[in-house]
Design a protein around this motif. Structure first.
Motif, PDB file in Angstrom:
ATOM      1  N   LEU A 246      -3.550  28.547   0.344  1.00 19.83           N
ATOM      2  CA  LEU A 246      -4.732  27.712   0.157  1.00 19.83           C
ATOM      3  C   LEU A 246      -4.858  27.363  -1.318  1.00 19.83           C
ATOM      4  CD1 LEU A 246      -7.154  26.479   1.664  1.00 19.83           C
ATOM      5  CD2 LEU A 246      -8.462  28.528   1.037  1.00 19.83           C
ATOM      6  N   GLY A 247      -4.655  26.086  -1.643  1.00 19.15           N
ATOM      7  CA  GLY A 247      -4.713  25.653  -3.034  1.00 19.15           C
ATOM      8  C   GLY A 247      -3.477  25.974  -3.845  1.00 19.15           C
ATOM      9  N   VAL A 248      -2.420  26.432  -3.191  1.00 19.89           N
ATOM     10  CA  VAL A 248      -1.150  26.701  -3.881  1.00 19.89           C
ATOM     11  C   VAL A 248      -0.205  25.563  -3.532  1.00 19.89           C
ATOM     12  CG1 VAL A 248       0.715  28.362  -4.263  1.00 19.89           C
ATOM     13  CG2 VAL A 248      -1.568  29.174  -3.608  1.00 19.89           C
ATOM     14  N   TRP A 249      -0.190  24.529  -4.383  1.00 18.56           N
ATOM     15  CA  TRP A 249       0.417  23.259  -4.019  1.00 18.56           C
ATOM     16  C   TRP A 249       1.922  23.289  -4.120  1.00 18.56           C
ATOM     17  CZ3 TRP A 249      -3.393  21.814  -1.512  1.00 18.56           C
ATOM     18  CH2 TRP A 249      -4.692  21.876  -2.002  1.00 18.56           C
ATOM     19  N   GLY A 250       2.551  22.415  -3.338  1.00 18.27           N
ATOM     20  CA  GLY A 250       3.993  22.301  -3.315  1.00 18.27           C
ATOM     21  C   GLY A 250       4.460  21.032  -3.982  1.00 18.27           C
ATOM     22  N   GLN A 251       5.123  20.150  -3.195  1.00 22.90           N
ATOM     23  CA  GLN A 251       5.681  18.925  -3.774  1.00 22.90           C
ATOM     24  C   GLN A 251       4.605  17.983  -4.296  1.00 22.90           C
ATOM     25  OE1 GLN A 251       8.415  18.160  -0.202  1.00 22.90           O
ATOM     26  NE2 GLN A 251       9.506  17.149  -1.860  1.00 22.90           N
ATOM     27  N   ASP A 252       3.485  17.898  -3.605  1.00 27.30           N
ATOM     28  CA  ASP A 252       2.408  16.985  -3.994  1.00 27.30           C
ATOM     29  C   ASP A 252       1.318  17.778  -4.693  1.00 27.30           C
ATOM     30  OD1 ASP A 252       3.895  15.110  -2.683  1.00 27.30           O
ATOM     31  OD2 ASP A 252       2.462  14.759  -1.068  1.00 27.30           O
ATOM     32  N   THR A 253       0.903  17.306  -5.855  1.00 22.86           N
ATOM     33  CA  THR A 253      -0.091  18.032  -6.649  1.00 22.86           C
ATOM     34  C   THR A 253      -1.253  17.118  -7.030  1.00 22.86           C
ATOM     35  OG1 THR A 253       0.933  17.477  -8.773  1.00 22.86           O
ATOM     36  CG2 THR A 253       1.750  19.458  -7.634  1.00 22.86           C
ATOM     37  N   PRO A 254      -2.423  17.694  -7.322  1.00 22.79           N
ATOM     38  CA  PRO A 254      -3.558  16.876  -7.764  1.00 22.79           C
ATOM     39  C   PRO A 254      -3.231  16.012  -8.966  1.00 22.79           C
ATOM     40  CG  PRO A 254      -4.273  19.114  -7.251  1.00 22.79           C
ATOM     41  CD  PRO A 254      -2.784  19.122  -7.178  1.00 22.79           C
ATOM     42  N   ARG A 255      -2.462  16.551  -9.899  1.00 30.46           N
ATOM     43  CA  ARG A 255      -2.110  15.792 -11.112  1.00 30.46           C
ATOM     44  C   ARG A 255      -1.351  14.522 -10.746  1.00 30.46           C
ATOM     45  NH1 ARG A 255      -1.119  16.969 -16.645  1.00 30.46           N
ATOM     46  NH2 ARG A 255      -2.072  18.999 -16.226  1.00 30.46           N
ATOM     47  N   GLU A 256      -0.406  14.632  -9.836  1.00 33.01           N
ATOM     48  CA  GLU A 256       0.393  13.462  -9.453  1.00 33.01           C
ATOM     49  C   GLU A 256      -0.448  12.422  -8.718  1.00 33.01           C
ATOM     50  OE1 GLU A 256       4.829  15.316  -8.783  1.00 33.01           O
ATOM     51  OE2 GLU A 256       3.180  16.081  -7.546  1.00 33.01           O
TER      52      GLU A 256
ATOM     53  N   LEU B 229       0.850  -1.187   0.000  1.00 27.43           N
ATOM     54  CA  LEU B 229       0.000   0.000   0.000  1.00 27.43           C
ATOM     55  C   LEU B 229       0.886   1.238   0.000  1.00 27.43           C
ATOM     56  CD1 LEU B 229      -2.822  -0.789   2.595  1.00 27.43           C
ATOM     57  CD2 LEU B 229      -3.118  -0.340   0.159  1.00 27.43           C
ATOM     58  N   VAL B 230       0.398   2.294  -0.653  1.00 24.28           N
ATOM     59  CA  VAL B 230       1.117   3.557  -0.724  1.00 24.28           C
ATOM     60  C   VAL B 230       0.150   4.671  -0.337  1.00 24.28           C
ATOM     61  CG1 VAL B 230       2.372   5.157  -2.220  1.00 24.28           C
ATOM     62  CG2 VAL B 230       2.686   2.683  -2.499  1.00 24.28           C
ATOM     63  N   ILE B 231       0.527   5.478   0.663  1.00 24.59           N
ATOM     64  CA  ILE B 231      -0.321   6.550   1.194  1.00 24.59           C
ATOM     65  C   ILE B 231       0.547   7.786   1.372  1.00 24.59           C
ATOM     66  CG2 ILE B 231      -1.751   7.297   3.147  1.00 24.59           C
ATOM     67  CD1 ILE B 231      -2.314   4.296   3.687  1.00 24.59           C
ATOM     68  N   ALA B 232       0.106   8.920   0.839  1.00 27.74           N
ATOM     69  CA  ALA B 232       0.893  10.150   0.899  1.00 27.74           C
ATOM     70  C   ALA B 232       0.918  10.722   2.314  1.00 27.74           C
ATOM     71  CB  ALA B 232       0.328  11.180  -0.072  1.00 27.74           C
ATOM     72  N   HIS B 233       2.087  11.221   2.719  1.00 29.08           N
ATOM     73  CA  HIS B 233       2.265  11.861   4.021  1.00 29.08           C
ATOM     74  C   HIS B 233       2.207  13.382   3.891  1.00 29.08           C
ATOM     75  CE1 HIS B 233       4.755   8.239   5.739  1.00 29.08           C
ATOM     76  NE2 HIS B 233       3.490   7.933   5.490  1.00 29.08           N
ATOM     77  N   HIS B 234       1.724  14.037   4.964  1.00 27.22           N
ATOM     78  CA  HIS B 234       1.712  15.511   5.075  1.00 27.22           C
ATOM     79  C   HIS B 234       1.672  16.168   3.691  1.00 27.22           C
ATOM     80  CE1 HIS B 234       6.055  14.696   4.681  1.00 27.22           C
ATOM     81  NE2 HIS B 234       6.028  14.097   5.866  1.00 27.22           N
ATOM     82  N   ALA B 235       0.567  15.893   2.973  1.00 25.22           N
ATOM     83  CA  ALA B 235       0.527  16.132   1.534  1.00 25.22           C
ATOM     84  C   ALA B 235       0.656  17.600   1.148  1.00 25.22           C
ATOM     85  CB  ALA B 235      -0.763  15.544   0.953  1.00 25.22           C
ATOM     86  N   SER B 236       0.158  18.523   1.972  1.00 22.82           N
ATOM     87  CA  SER B 236       0.304  19.931   1.604  1.00 22.82           C
ATOM     88  C   SER B 236       1.194  20.687   2.590  1.00 22.82           C
ATOM     89  CB  SER B 236      -1.069  20.613   1.489  1.00 22.82           C
ATOM     90  OG  SER B 236      -1.724  20.698   2.735  1.00 22.82           O
ATOM     91  N   ARG B 237       2.112  19.993   3.239  1.00 24.40           N
ATOM     92  CA  ARG B 237       3.031  20.680   4.146  1.00 24.40           C
ATOM     93  C   ARG B 237       3.919  21.662   3.398  1.00 24.40           C
ATOM     94  NH1 ARG B 237       6.802  17.136   8.062  1.00 24.40           N
ATOM     95  NH2 ARG B 237       8.060  16.933   6.169  1.00 24.40           N
ATOM     96  N   SER B 238       4.177  21.377   2.127  1.00 25.98           N
ATOM     97  CA  SER B 238       5.006  22.273   1.322  1.00 25.98           C
ATOM     98  C   SER B 238       4.176  23.286   0.537  1.00 25.98           C
ATOM     99  CB  SER B 238       5.882  21.462   0.361  1.00 25.98           C
ATOM    100  OG  SER B 238       5.073  20.642  -0.474  1.00 25.98           O
ATOM    101  N   ALA B 239       2.842  23.265   0.685  1.00 27.46           N
ATOM    102  CA  ALA B 239       1.998  24.256   0.017  1.00 27.46           C
ATOM    103  C   ALA B 239       2.238  25.634   0.624  1.00 27.46           C
ATOM    104  CB  ALA B 239       0.530  23.873   0.152  1.00 27.46           C
ATOM    105  N   THR B 240       2.207  26.666  -0.205  1.00 23.84           N
ATOM    106  CA  THR B 240       2.493  28.024   0.270  1.00 23.84           C
ATOM    107  C   THR B 240       1.241  28.855   0.466  1.00 23.84           C
ATOM    108  OG1 THR B 240       2.846  28.738  -2.026  1.00 23.84           O
ATOM    109  CG2 THR B 240       4.789  28.049  -0.756  1.00 23.84           C
TER     110      THR B 240
END
Length: 497
Positions: free
Chosen positions: A223-233, A210-221
């Motif tokens: 609201l809705g300004v994504w960092g390392q993890d993006t909706p596309r990925e 199983l694969v589960i993303a961690h702290h997915a928007s911790r790098s977001a700058t």
């Protein structure tokens, strides 16, 4: 519950005296203590699934993101690099298991992050310690895996099924695909194409991880300004391996940050909301966008334990604050099955110990992770039952938390979006809010019933609750996490045909 051959060999090798020497007298005594809330059998009864259980399944609390002293550092001046334990996280694997047991968990997972040649450290050093920990603390099912250095993304859980080849399976995946494992460093490891290659390899394994993303928007700058993890990925990964890449942490770890002057979750750029990642907490946001495509994309809650806050860290012990409950038997395979298929709810501060959400129509029923089929030729009202059990006693902070409100959230399923970057679902709304006058006591549970009238389109429903008076979770500051408690269910889908 079957044991693999390595565990059996370790059990035969370790006498009680050697266990005491290995773990320390205090740790051994702690390991003999009962689970929080009573004996293991009593704890299971308080965490049952549905009204009386289903196929032996009960609500079982766990944590799939826990670090040990094998989250260390590497001296790359030597060849091969020299590994030093305890540089980032400090506790032995067995200590984490003991504390997980103490705080009421029945399953947990060791997830150390990597580095150059860390796959060999995992195989030769950490895994033997996991085997010893399983012998010492058998009440806690202890999964093997890691905090995967995901190519082109932030960290992810890589959870390996429990079987005789589990150590070799992790070694294969980490050594081939973890972006920091290569020595010398290989920039080709850190691409989205490599992440897709990894997911294809995982998908095609006989024993599927199983694969589960961690702290997915911790790098977001923002609201809705994504960092390392993006909706596309997320979409590309889920498209590649829908039964492997199944979700993200709704509530990240490091929740004790404010107790030492830091941010909850370590979210220094843009905050969490009620302790939950913005991808989850925002109604009609990214999670709802993924659910609105009909994706089976689940949320969890973890400790991300490295160093306890009383020792200057930002963490609670596993189970002390955040819990991921799965509806499963006390069996490695069934717990992974629950995580893979969304039989999950999450809570902080032990606000609730059981949460059942059921949708029914014309004699058919579905619960979290399942799909209710409704015939458009018949009555299309859907009866929703929300059944929750508050904590009977004090939580780890000595509080008696109370549920002040429960929200029913509904959104439409409109099919796969052509926009891989979509991060909103405008159809998702809070359709009903319930307070203490709206639920009734039934045994140890509180029950809410609500009718969704004339459900004419594919949709989903999910539930959240809080001990606060906030209509929507507010952006977190330095308030104590113990005063800002929430729980979230995973969705029930409705298909109209």
């Amino acid at each position: 519950m079957s044991e693999n051959k390595a565990e059996q060999a370790e059990q035969a090798r370790l006498s009680r005296r050697r266990l005491v020497k290995y773990a320390g007298v205090g740790a051994t005594l702690a390991a003999a203590a009962p689970l929080v809330g009573g004996t293991p059998a009593q704890a299971d009864d308080e965490r049952r699934f549905g009204n009386g259980g289903s196929n032996g399944r009960m609500w079982r609390a766990g944590d799939h993101h826990v670090h040990s002293e094998y989250s260390g550092e590497f001296d790359t001046k030597t060849n091969p690099p020299t590994f030093h334990k305890g540089a980032d996280a400090v506790y032995p694997i067995v200590t984490n298991a003991i504390m997980a047991k103490y705080f009421g968990l029945t399953w947990a997972m060791c997830t150390d992050h990597g580095g150059p040649t860390h796959s060999k450290v995992n195989l030769e050093q950490a895994y033997p310690d996991l085997l010893r920990s399983r012998v010492l603390v058998p009440e806690v099912l202890q999964f093997w895996g890691m905090e995967f250095d995901a190519p082109a993304l932030d960290h992810h859980t890589l959870m390996i099924p429990h079987h005789d080849g589990e150590a070799q399976q992790l070694f294969e995946l980490e050594s081939r695909f973890a972006k920091h494992d290569a020595f010398p460093a290989d920039p080709g490891r850190d691409t989205e194409a490599k992440m897709v290659e990894f997911l294809k390899a995982a998908r095609d394994m006989r024993q599927k991880p199983l694969v589960i993303a961690h702290h997915a928007s911790r790098s977001a700058t923002g609201l809705g300004v994504w960092g390392q993890d993006t909706p596309r990925e997320f979409r590309n990964g889920n498209n590649t391996a829908p039964d492997v890449y199944v979700g993200f942490e709704g509530a990240p770890g490091h929740q004790a940050g404010p107790l030492n002057g830091g941010a909850r979750g370590g979210y220094g750029n843009h905050p969490t909301y009620g302790g939950f990642d913005q991808m989850t907490a925002r109604v009609g946001g990214l999670w709802d966008s993924l659910l609105g495509e009909g994706r089976h994309w689940w949320i969890t809650a973890t400790s991300d334990s490295h160093v306890h806050w009383t020792r200057g860290g930002s963490d609670f012990w596993p189970g002390e604050y955040s819990k991921t409950y799965v509806a499963a038997r006390q069996d490695y395979g069934d717990i992974m099955d629950a995580l893979r298929n969304g039989r999950i709810f999450v809570t902080t501060g032990d606000l609730v110990t059981a949460l059942d959400v059921t949708a029914a129509n014309q004699g058919r029923r579905a619960t979290v992770g399942e799909t209710l089929v409704v015939s458009s030729r018949n009555r299309t009202d859907v009866e929703v039952e929300i059944r929750f059990r508050p904590l009977d006693g004090q939580n780890a902070n000595g509080d008696r938390p109370e549920v002040r409100r429960v929200d029913l959230i509904v959104g439409q399923v409109t099919g796969v979006s052509s926009n891989l970057d979509a991060d909103t679902n405008p159809t998702t709304k809070v359709v009903a809010r319930f307070g203490p006058n709206d639920w009734r006591r039934q045994g140890c549970d509180y029950v809410i019933r609500h009718t969704l009238r004339e459900v004419g389109a594919d949709s989903y429903l999910r539930v959240r609750g809080t001990g606060t008076d906030e209509m929507e979770p507010a952006a977190d500051g330095k308030e104590s996490p113990w005063q800002d408690l929430w729980f979230y269910s995973n969705p029930v889908f409705i298909r109209v045909r």
